[in-house]
Design an enzyme around this catalytic site. Structure first.
Site, PDB file in Angstrom:
ATOM      1  N   PRO A   2      24.243  -5.176  19.974  1.00 31.14           N
ATOM      2  CA  PRO A   2      23.433  -4.266  20.763  1.00 31.14           C
ATOM      3  C   PRO A   2      22.435  -4.993  21.649  1.00 31.14           C
ATOM      4  CG  PRO A   2      23.132  -3.931  18.392  1.00 31.14           C
ATOM      5  CD  PRO A   2      23.745  -5.260  18.592  1.00 31.14           C
ATOM      6  N   GLU A   3      22.394  -4.592  22.879  1.00 21.45           N
ATOM      7  CA  GLU A   3      21.315  -5.002  23.761  1.00 21.45           C
ATOM      8  C   GLU A   3      20.339  -3.841  23.838  1.00 21.45           C
ATOM      9  OE1 GLU A   3      22.361  -7.071  27.341  1.00 21.45           O
ATOM     10  OE2 GLU A   3      24.359  -7.503  26.605  1.00 21.45           O
ATOM     11  N   HIS A  91      30.054  -2.884   4.586  1.00 17.27           N
ATOM     12  CA  HIS A  91      28.901  -3.539   5.200  1.00 17.27           C
ATOM     13  C   HIS A  91      27.689  -2.619   5.326  1.00 17.27           C
ATOM     14  CE1 HIS A  91      31.442  -6.947   5.944  1.00 17.27           C
ATOM     15  NE2 HIS A  91      32.304  -6.193   6.580  1.00 17.27           N
ATOM     16  N   ARG A 108      28.116  -8.727  10.358  1.00 17.93           N
ATOM     17  CA  ARG A 108      27.864 -10.163  10.457  1.00 17.93           C
ATOM     18  C   ARG A 108      26.533 -10.584   9.853  1.00 17.93           C
ATOM     19  NH1 ARG A 108      29.349 -11.851  16.450  1.00 17.93           N
ATOM     20  NH2 ARG A 108      29.005 -13.926  15.666  1.00 17.93           N
TER      21      ARG A 108
END
Length: 269
Positions: A2-3, A91, A108
Site C-alpha cells: 500500500p502507498e 496471515h 510478508r
DNA sequence: ACTTCGACCTGTTGGC
DNA sequence: TGCCAACAGGTCGAAG
C-alpha cells in the site's frame, strides 16, 4: 503493497466501524511482524473507546484516551472488517474487536502494530517524517530548498519519507511522467518551475488514486476485500513495452535503487 | 550530512 | 507440467 492512497482507502474503510466504539478485546496470533507487537497491547488498549481513526504518512493510528495504536501495512498488509463467523486465515495476525472484528492480514510481515502513549508525533518512527504531500505546506519552494545540491535521483528524492511522505514506487513513476521529468535526473538539478509541475502532479496523482479506492496490482483490497480501480488509469507503471499515451513512444523500464522505474524517454527529460 | 545497500518474509510469476 | 530464480506496493539502519 500500500502507498498513501491505499492506506487512506483502508483508513476510510475502518473508520465508521471503529469510531466511538469500545475495544472489547485484542487477540494477537503472530507477534513477530517487522517489530514485535507489544505483549501488553491488550492490557493497554482493551476497554477504551476509539476517539479517532487517523493517518500520518502510511501509518494508520487509532487514538484512545491513554495513547495510540499505530498500524503500518508494510508491503503486503491489509485490514478487513470481519464477524465472529469469518474464518481466520493463515496471515491474519491480529484482531481488534469492537462489536465487529477488524483484522490485520500481512503475508510478508513487513508491517507493524505499535503503541504510543502520548502524542503520536513523539514516536520515533513518526517524528522525523517529512510533510504530507496533500498538505498546503508541501510546495515547490519547499522541495527546491530541500533538493539544493542533492545528488540522488529525483525519484529516490520524492520517495524519501524524510522529504515527503506517502509517495511510493507506483506514484513516483506516475507523478514524474505527469510532470515530464526524467526519473534519473539529479534532485538538485531541477528548476523551481519544473518542481511546481512535479508537486502538482504528486498531489493530483494521489488524489485521483484515492478517489478510485487505490491501486490493486495483485493483492491490495479494501476492508471488504474489494480492489482499487486506479490500476486502470496508470500511465506508465507496469506498462513497459506499451505505447506512451501522449507520444506513442514505447514505455521503458529500468531498475533504480533496486526498484522498478517506468518512464517515457520522449516525454520525460 | 548524504547515499547506497542489505535485510526482513511470503507468495506469485515467468522462463527454461 | 514442474522447478527455481526473480520479483513484488516499504523502509529501517548500517556502512561507506
Amino acid at each position: 503493497m500500500p502507498e498513501l492512497p491505499e492506506v487512506e482507502t483502508s483508513r476510510r474503510g475502518i473508520e465508521p466501524y471503529l469510531l466511538n466504539k469500545t475495544i472489547k478485546k485484542i487477540e494477537i496470533r503472530q507477534h513477530k511482524l517487522r517489530w514485535p507487537i507489544p505483549k501488553n497491547l491488550p492490557t493497554l488498549a482493551e476497554g477504551q473507546k476509539v476517539r479517532g481513526v487517523y493517518r500520518r504518512a502510511k501509518y494508520i493510528y487509532l487514538k484512545l484516551d491513554s495513547g495510540n495504536i499505530i498500524i503500518h501495512l508494510g508491503m503486503s498488509g491489509s485490514l478487513r472488517i470481519c464477524t465472529s463467523k469469518t474464518p481466520i486465515e493463515k496471515h491474519d495476525h491480529i484482531d481488534i474487536c469492537v462489536s465487529n472484528k477488524k483484522i490485520l492480514r500481512d503475508p510478508r510481515k513487513f508491517g507493524c502494530v505499535l503503541w504510543q502513549a502520548d502524542d503520536i508525533n513523539n514516536h520515533k518512527l513518526i517524528k522525523s517524517l517529512g510533510p504530507e504531500p496533500l498538505d498546503d505546506i508541501f510546495t515547490a519552494e519547499y522541495l527546491h530548498t530541500k533538493a539544493h545540491k542533492r545528488q540522488c535521483s529525483i525519484k529516490a528524492f520524492i520517495m524519501n519519507s524524510h522529504i515527503v511522505v506517502g509517495v511510493g514506487n507506483i506514484y513516483a513513476s506516475e507523478a514524474l511522467f505527469r510532470s515530464g521529468i526524467n526519473p534519473k535526473r539529479k534532485a538538485g538539478n531541477i528548476s523551481l518551475s519544473r518542481l511546481v509541475k512535479l508537486v502538482n502532479a504528486i498531489k493530483l496523482t494521489l488524489k485521483l488514486a484515492i478517489n478510485e479506492g487505490g491501486t490493486t496490482l495483485r493483492d491490495f483490497t479494501g476492508i471488504s476485500g474489494q480492489p482499487g480501480y486506479f490500476a486502470q488509469k496508470l500511465l506508465v507503471y507496469g506498462r513497459n513495452g506499451e505505447k506512451c499515451t501522449q507520444c506513442n513512444e514505447t514505455i521503458k523500464q529500468f531498475t533504480q535503487q533496486a526498484r522498478s522505474t517506468y518512464y517515457c524517454t520522449q516525454c520525460q527529460k
